[in-house]
Design a protein around this motif. Structure first.
Motif, PDB file in Angstrom:
ATOM      1  N   ASN A 111      71.791 -90.003  50.080  1.00  0.00           N
ATOM      2  CA  ASN A 111      70.943 -90.622  49.061  1.00  0.00           C
ATOM      3  C   ASN A 111      71.014 -92.153  49.132  1.00  0.00           C
ATOM      4  O   ASN A 111      71.285 -92.823  48.144  1.00  0.00           O
ATOM      5  N   SER A 134      71.855 -86.622  54.256  1.00  0.00           N
ATOM      6  CA  SER A 134      70.960 -85.840  53.404  1.00  0.00           C
ATOM      7  C   SER A 134      70.399 -86.666  52.250  1.00  0.00           C
ATOM      8  O   SER A 134      70.872 -87.768  51.950  1.00  0.00           O
ATOM      9  N   ASP A 135      69.367 -86.121  51.621  1.00  0.00           N
ATOM     10  CA  ASP A 135      68.755 -86.694  50.418  1.00  0.00           C
ATOM     11  C   ASP A 135      68.249 -88.117  50.631  1.00  0.00           C
ATOM     12  O   ASP A 135      68.483 -89.004  49.822  1.00  0.00           O
ATOM     13  N   ASN A 137      64.641 -89.356  51.035  1.00  0.00           N
ATOM     14  CA  ASN A 137      63.304 -88.777  50.967  1.00  0.00           C
ATOM     15  C   ASN A 137      62.305 -89.366  51.953  1.00  0.00           C
ATOM     16  O   ASN A 137      61.246 -88.789  52.182  1.00  0.00           O
ATOM     17  N   SER A 159      69.767 -82.154  55.124  1.00  0.00           N
ATOM     18  CA  SER A 159      68.880 -81.560  54.127  1.00  0.00           C
ATOM     19  C   SER A 159      68.205 -82.613  53.251  1.00  0.00           C
ATOM     20  O   SER A 159      68.614 -83.769  53.191  1.00  0.00           O
ATOM     21  N   HIS A 160      67.147 -82.167  52.560  1.00  0.00           N
ATOM     22  CA  HIS A 160      66.442 -82.991  51.574  1.00  0.00           C
ATOM     23  C   HIS A 160      65.959 -84.311  52.168  1.00  0.00           C
ATOM     24  O   HIS A 160      66.176 -85.385  51.618  1.00  0.00           O
ATOM     25  N   ASN A 161      65.309 -84.206  53.303  1.00  0.00           N
ATOM     26  CA  ASN A 161      64.663 -85.349  53.933  1.00  0.00           C
ATOM     27  C   ASN A 161      63.213 -84.967  54.205  1.00  0.00           C
ATOM     28  O   ASN A 161      62.676 -84.050  53.580  1.00  0.00           O
ATOM     29  N   TYR A 162      62.595 -85.666  55.133  1.00  0.00           N
ATOM     30  CA  TYR A 162      61.213 -85.341  55.490  1.00  0.00           C
ATOM     31  C   TYR A 162      61.102 -85.214  57.001  1.00  0.00           C
ATOM     32  O   TYR A 162      60.166 -85.697  57.631  1.00  0.00           O
ATOM     33  N   SER A 183      68.039 -77.690  55.045  1.00  0.00           N
ATOM     34  CA  SER A 183      67.116 -77.238  54.006  1.00  0.00           C
ATOM     35  C   SER A 183      66.274 -78.373  53.432  1.00  0.00           C
ATOM     36  O   SER A 183      66.612 -79.554  53.522  1.00  0.00           O
ATOM     37  N   ASP A 184      65.165 -77.958  52.826  1.00  0.00           N
ATOM     38  CA  ASP A 184      64.259 -78.860  52.108  1.00  0.00           C
ATOM     39  C   ASP A 184      63.771 -80.018  52.976  1.00  0.00           C
ATOM     40  O   ASP A 184      63.842 -81.183  52.600  1.00  0.00           O
ATOM     41  N   ASN A 185      63.288 -79.666  54.142  1.00  0.00           N
ATOM     42  CA  ASN A 185      62.520 -80.577  54.989  1.00  0.00           C
ATOM     43  C   ASN A 185      61.158 -79.915  55.184  1.00  0.00           C
ATOM     44  O   ASN A 185      60.965 -79.144  56.130  1.00  0.00           O
ATOM     45  N   SER A 209      63.390 -73.777  51.960  1.00  0.00           N
ATOM     46  CA  SER A 209      62.299 -74.720  51.654  1.00  0.00           C
ATOM     47  C   SER A 209      61.893 -75.555  52.849  1.00  0.00           C
ATOM     48  O   SER A 209      61.829 -76.784  52.789  1.00  0.00           O
TER      49      SER A 209
END
Length: 834
Positions: A111, A134-135, A137, A159-162, A183-185, A209
């Motif tokens: 982050n 991670s994180d 954005n 995780s939690h990137n683009y 996760s969450d890409n 995700s």
């Protein structure tokens, strides 16, 4: 000239000097300062923190004491850099100074507002064991394949990137990896490389995700140390689940929900003796559920909903005490009776068996589930009495079954003092939905004991008698009272003195009579009031205009009479239905001036509005409530399915209004549906109707209107239904696509109209034959009555809400129906309406 041995020692000496230089405290400090300077601080950025990040990184202190820095105690080499919530706001450079920290074991940039791509040069930090970026954005680009060079890596979290592209197969080289989190890409695509199955030290895989697809590699069966496998929210279509699951004997958390898996479950799951969470909902799984699943004593959550699982359901015989509190088997094809063996799960708190084909009565053994607080058995084929032990629940959903009556409650249960259930039985908000059954008899008076009742739905049953006055005990907490479509009689009791939280009252389609209770004026939160199809006999309740939140008012098909006040101020009203009453008198030309909500234009009428879908979902708490509504069409009161859309509508049809239609109707620019038919309006059609640009249905039939049809109405490009029949109109019919598509009957019995050749044909247009209004053929009727539904929504709380709507008419458009229900996909989940 040096001899060979001298050359060797000279080179060795230079190498030692070079290595010591790299490892020197000064060199390590300078590398960190260079890294800091790669991210210049911009204080003017509105997202920037009050002070510059990494301000403690300066030459006045030892670099080993800096924020996030950990050094080797003997050599001062940086071995760990952990930066969390640090505003870097820049990209990692390809030649980042981190590469000079050769002994770095741990790198976390969590982050940190990183942007750009992950440089492939990070693959040169050969000693890394832990990598967490991670994180962030705005971190994009592909996962560098060079990360597969980090042979010591045991922890990888991106995780939690683009991030975009595919998972590189080189990650299968990380033989020491225990945690892999990508996760969450949401732009990570493609299939999972089979090489991931080589990482036999893995304990955690988290790929949720993303947009991964294809099948799960069979090589995953090698991951016998895997404890957590999270694949939810992707586009996986298959995989050999029986093979893979049977080998993952260390698994405790398994989640493949919200994918497209087409597979069976293993026939024997007893080997998963550590399994706690099993989520496979929202897939296309087929076959039976193995009884062995329910014999695993460690289970805490089972979610199999929204699949195609079938057959009778047995829960097995476990010799160990089960700790399972959560069981969701909704929306499958299970049939047969609910097994008595469900009572073995004594710790169950939540059960959802809705939308299946379970038959028979609710098993009496469920009374042993003393912790059960939330039960949903709706949309099944259950029958018999509703057992009394269910009234201790705080959420009870039994709608759309065939229950016939209520079992009598003992006084102990009613008072909440049953020794089996404890003194807290009736604590917290209570929601009861028993709508759409075959319940007979009167409303049970024990409901009045539930003083924390938030939702009561007994609609679409065969209940008789009066609405008990003792409901006043509950109205302080009630948000929704839904008693529509029963045979209730008597008066609507004056019970609303303390009903300040009541948002919806629907007692339509009963036999209620008399005047409206004036205590309704205390319902300051009221948004939806439906009194249609009763025998209420009263003057127009203009005092309801003081309810500032009232958005929908249905008074149609009653015995209301007299004039309507000319000083109405329904500022929030979106839909009003006064049809089929005996209202009379004239409407002043400025009658609609104060109807502000119907005149408003702006974002709030769309899906992004503050009072629109966001508020609806917030009030719903992620749950759904289903309803339908009825409105008048050609003198027939018809019930229609609803979809969650915004609209505004007026229906004053079937009354005795006289005089001119108020020209102020044109101020209500957001109207979609206007019906003034079957009255005695005179004068001309107000040309101001052309100001209602989004109008989709207009019915002015069966009046005494004269003059021309305003030419500007031809510019209403969204109109799909018009009816000017049975008036005294004359002159030309406006020419436009919208008018030409109407049926001839929309203009009949106006002997002065001309220009109907393109609509009615040359014979009917000139003959004046009274038979030109023949009924539609079945094919024409089907086309003319293809509906497009629009609705306004209100939500109460978990599993609550209300959707109401109106109908306008289109060609070749049908609401998509699934099992008799219209369905609409939404990010909060599936919203169903009937």
């Amino acid at each position: 000239m040096m001899i060979p041995n001298q050359s060797f020692f000279f080179i060795f000496f230079l190498s030692v000097i070079f290595i010591n230089t790299l490892a020197s405290p000064t060199h390590q400090r300078d590398a960190l300062l260079e890294f800091k300077n790669e991210f210049p601080f911009n204080a003017s950025d509105p997202r920037a923190p009050p002070e510059a990040p990494l301000s403690s990184w300066n030459t006045s202190s030892d670099h080993c004491s800096w924020k996030g820095v950990t050094c080797n105690a003997h050599s001062s080499e940086v071995i760990s850099l952990v930066l969390e919530y640090t505003y870097l706001n820049g990209s990692l450079k390809a030649n980042t100074s981190l590469l000079k920290l050769h002994h770095l074991h741990h790198l976390t940039l969590y982050n940190c507002d990183l942007i750009g791509e992950i440089p492939s040069s990070l693959g040169n930090l050969f000693h890394l064991r832990h990598l967490n970026i991670s994180d962030n954005n705005f971190l994009t680009g592909e996962i560098p394949s060079s990360i597969g060079n980090l042979s010591y890596l045991s922890y990888l979290d991106l995780s939690h990137n683009y991030l975009v592209g595919k998972i590189p197969s080189s990650l299968g080289n990380l033989s020491r990896l225990t945690v892999l989190d990508l996760s969450d890409n949401p732009r990570l695509i493609g299939e999972v490389p089979p090489s991931i199955g080589n990482l036999n030290q893995l304990k955690i895989i988290s790929f949720y995700s993303n947009k991964l697809n294809g099948t799960i590699p069979s090589s995953f069966a090698n991951l016998n140390k895997l404890s957590y496998l999270l694949l939810t929210g992707n586009q996986f279509s298959g995989g050999d689940l029986p093979l893979i699951l049977s080998n993952l004997t260390s698994l405790s958390y398994f989640d493949i929900s919200d994918n497209h898996f087409k597979s069976k479950l293993p026939s024997n799951m007893s080997g998963l003796h550590n399994l706690e969470v099993f989520r496979v909902n929202s897939n296309s799984l087929i076959g039976n559920v193995p009884t062995s699943l329910f014999t695993i004593p460690s289970l805490r959550l089972v979610s199999l909903s929204e699949n195609q699982l079938e057959g009778p359901l047995e829960f097995g015989n476990t010799s160990l005490a089960s700790e399972l509190p959560y069981l969701d088997l909704a929306s499958n094809n299970f049939n047969g009776p609910i097994s008595e063996s469900i009572s073995r799960f004594l710790k169950l708190e939540f059960i959802d068996l809705s939308n299946n084909s379970f038959t028979g009565p609710i098993p009496g053994s469920m009374s042993k589930l003393v912790s059960l607080d939330d039960l949903n058995l709706s949309y099944n084929k259950l029958e018999g009495r509703v057992p009394s032990f269910l009234w201790r629940m705080s959420t009870l959903m039994l709608s759309h079954n065939s229950f016939s009556s209520f079992e009598e409650l003992s006084q102990a249960v009613v008072n909440g003092s049953d020794s089996d259930h404890g003194s807290n039985s009736f604590q917290g908000p209570v929601q009861f939905d028993l709508g759409s059954n075959s319940l007979h008899g009167s409303l049970p008076r024990w409901i009045c004991k539930r003083t924390s009742l938030a939702l009561l739905d007994l609609s679409n049953n065969h209940l008789t008698g009066s609405i008990p006055s003792c409901l006043m005990n509950c109205t302080a907490s009630l948000g929704y009272i839904i008693l529509r479509n029963n045979n209730l009689s008597g008066f609507l009791p004056d019970i609303f003195t303390n009903a300040t939280k009541l948002r919806s009252l629907d007692v339509s389609r009963n036999q209620l009579a008399g005047k409206l209770p004036k205590s309704l004026i205390n319902c300051e939160s009221m948004e939806y009031l439906n009194l249609k199809v009763n025998k209420f006999k009263d003057t127009f309740p203009s005092w309801l205009s003081s309810l500032e939140s009232l958005s929908v008012l249905f008074l149609g098909s009653n015995a209301f009479y007299g004039p309507i006040s000319s000083h109405l101020g329904f500022q929030s009203l979106r839909v009003i239905d006064l049809s089929n009453n005996s209202f009379n008198g004239t409407l002043p030309q400025d009658y609609f001036v104060n109807w502000r909500e119907m005149a408003s234009v702006g974002e709030k009428d769309g899906f992004t509005s503050s009072d629109g879908i966001d508020t609806f979902m917030e009030h719903m708490g992620g749950g759904i409530y289903e309803d339908s509504m009825d409105m008048m069409y050609k003198g027939v009161d018809t019930e229609f399915p609803l979809i969650l859309l915004m609209f505004k509508a007026i229906d004053f049809s079937g009354n005795k209004f006289t005089g001119r239609i108020p020209k102020s109707i044109g101020m209500l620019k957001e109207l979609r549906h206007v019906n003034f038919s079957r009255n005695a309006f005179t004068g001309s059609i107000p040309s101001s109707l052309a100001n209602i640009k989004n109008l989709e249905a207009l019915d002015l039939s069966h009046n005494k209107l004269s003059g021309n049809i305003p030419r500007d109405l031809a510019n209403l490009s969204f109109v799909s239904y018009l009816d000017f029949s049975h008036n005294l109109l004359q002159g030309p019919v406006p020419r436009s696509t919208q008018f030409q598509r109407q049926h001839c009957s929309s203009f009949e019995d106006n002997l002065g109209l001309f220009g109907l050749e393109d609509i009615c044909g040359p014979v009917h247009a000139t003959s004046g034959d009274s038979h030109q209004s023949e009924e539609f053929s079945s094919e024409e009727a089907e086309e003319a009555l293809s509906w497009k539904a629009a609705a306004i929504a209100f939500g109460p709380g978990v599993f609550c809400g209300l959707v109401i709507g109106y109908i306008f008419f289109t060609s070749h458009k049908q609401t998509h129906m699934v099992h008799g229900k219209a369905r609409l996909n939404h990010p909060g989940g599936i919203i169903s309406v009937r």
